[in-house]
Enzyme design. Structure first.
Site, PDB file in Angstrom:
ATOM      1  N   CYS A 275      -0.419   4.117   2.214  1.00 40.33           N
ATOM      2  CA  CYS A 275      -0.159   3.904   3.643  1.00 40.33           C
ATOM      3  C   CYS A 275       1.313   4.135   3.977  1.00 40.33           C
ATOM      4  O   CYS A 275       1.632   4.700   5.013  1.00 40.33           O
ATOM      5  CB  CYS A 275      -0.490   2.466   4.063  1.00 40.33           C
ATOM      6  SG  CYS A 275      -2.006   1.811   3.405  1.00 40.33           S
ATOM      7  N   ASP A 276       2.208   3.664   3.143  1.00 35.57           N
ATOM      8  CA  ASP A 276       3.606   3.541   3.557  1.00 35.57           C
ATOM      9  C   ASP A 276       4.620   4.411   2.813  1.00 35.57           C
ATOM     10  O   ASP A 276       5.797   4.430   3.186  1.00 35.57           O
ATOM     11  CB  ASP A 276       4.042   2.065   3.429  1.00 35.57           C
ATOM     12  CG  ASP A 276       3.241   1.172   4.366  1.00 35.57           C
ATOM     13  OD1 ASP A 276       2.779   1.680   5.405  1.00 35.57           O
ATOM     14  OD2 ASP A 276       3.068  -0.017   4.063  1.00 35.57           O
TER      15      ASP A 276
ATOM     16  N   CYS B 284       0.841  -1.205   0.000  1.00 42.30           N
ATOM     17  CA  CYS B 284       0.000   0.000   0.000  1.00 42.30           C
ATOM     18  C   CYS B 284       0.873   1.250   0.000  1.00 42.30           C
ATOM     19  O   CYS B 284       1.467   1.599   1.028  1.00 42.30           O
ATOM     20  CB  CYS B 284      -0.907  -0.016   1.225  1.00 42.30           C
ATOM     21  SG  CYS B 284      -1.900   1.476   1.394  1.00 42.30           S
TER      22      CYS B 284
END
Ligand code: NAP
Length: 326
Positions: A134-135, A131
């Site tokens: 997200c990261d 992701c």
């Protein structure tokens, strides 16, 4: 008979549980393994509002789980194997028990397709990610590799260039699958590099990703890519497909490419059956959107129960067996 059965205890299912529980609906969450879904493999969460200090997937999910339980939501560990959704009473058959409810919220989630190489599971959340939203921020000024050649891989590679100093896309063929317009954007971006005809064979590291073995599928040549000495690590973002956990709902509910179709109120095509979170057709699959879906689905489930007559006499005269599609 429960008012609501929720299938899946990820952020969507637990949020649905919280809202249903607070609404005094008798609620059962059925989860096949551990609460949390994909989020439990997320080491750090900084894009869920309020998660500022040392929030990880497990800490957030533990609080969500405790909060749902506090409002009387029951939970069982069981695996759904079959169901009857169309009648007024929904029947959910699991490996251990059969459960009945007036409404069902499907929040079974989705999961990324894994490379399947040694080291991948151990280093997930420690350099390996599925992701970018997200990261990506954790790789500010680091080198990152993106695995895959479809729309997701190429779009996410372009997105990652906002953070990483260099992005290399690793694809198993010498031609991308992504739409031409997306490809062109990637080819024009000076930060995106390409490693063609290549697959990842092994991910290595002691607690953090330190190196990766790749293989050229045409020549069989193997190469170990090692993290820059000053960085100590690099990122590997895998986008080789995403699979909704919807196999058991095939043929029972309307879907598009395996994702359940809903309206804005999380209604599926079957009355009294709602879907929430990653399993439904939507544009952004994140904890925040899953939680929102769960809340909406639970409120709508409550309204559906209020609007339908579940009195014993009504069910006896055939209401429980009627065909209940939208
Ligand atoms: P996808 O289109 O199925 O592409 C998967 C990619 O991963 C392919 O390039 C495939 O290689 C590669 N791959 C598959 N298994 C692999 C393995 N074991 N090892 C290495 N590489 C592997 O998946 P997606 O990119 O996630 O897209 C899914 C759907 O969402 C598609 O319909 C896509 O169009 C859509 N989508 C659209 C947008 C957009 O319109 N903006 C954005 C994202 C996704 P091969 O090419 O060799 O098969």
């Amino acid at each position: 008979m429960y008012d609501v059965i929720i299938i899946g205890a990820g952020p969507a299912g637990l949020s649905a549980g919280l809202y249903a529980g607070r609404d005094k609906l008798s609620t059962l969450i059925i989860e096949k393994a551990k609460d949390g879904g994909q989020i439990v493999i997320t080491a750090e969460i900084e894009n869920y509002p309020g998660s500022i200090l040392e929030e990880s997937g497990p800490t957030l999910i533990n609080r969500m789980s405790a909060q749902a339980t506090k409002f009387g939501v029951e939970k069982v560990i069981d695996t759904v194997v079959d169901m009857e959704l169309e009648g007024k009473i929904k029947i959910i058959r699991c490996k251990k028990e059969t459960y009945e409810a007036k409404t069902v919220i499907i929040a079974a989630g989705a999961s990324p397709v894994l490379i399947g190489c040694p080291g991948e599971k151990e280093l997930t959340g420690k350099g390996v990610s599925y992701c970018a939203t997200c990261d990506a921020a954790f790789f500010e000024d680091f080198e990152v590799y993106v695995v895959g050649g479809g729309d997701s891989a190429v779009e996410e590679a372009i997105y990652l260039t906002k953070f990483a100093r260099k992005v290399t896309l690793i694809h198993r063929r010498n031609e991308l699958r992504a739409a031409k317009s997306i490809q062109e954007k990637a080819f024009r971006n000076p930060k995106v590099n390409f490693m063609w005809d290549t697959v990842v064979r092994e991910l290595r590291g002691d607690g953090i990703l330190e190196s990766m073995v790749v293989e050229n599928v045409k020549t069989g040549e193997r190469l170990e890519i090692v993290a820059d000495e000053n960085d100590g690590t690099f990122g590997v973002f895998v986008f080789i497909g995403f699979k909704p956990a919807s196999d058991i709902f095939q043929g029972k509910i309307d879907m598009q490419d395996g994702y359940i179709i809903t309206d804005d109120n999380m209604n599926t095509n079957i009355k009294g059956v709602f879907a929430a979170g990653d399993i439904r057709v939507k544009s952004l699959r994140q904890v925040i959107t899953a939680a929102a879906d769960g809340a909406i689905a639970a409120v709508q489930a409550g309204r559906y129960i209020e609007d339908n007559d579940y009195s014993f006499t009504n069910l006896l005269v055939g209401g429980g067996l009627e065909n209940d599609t939208m």
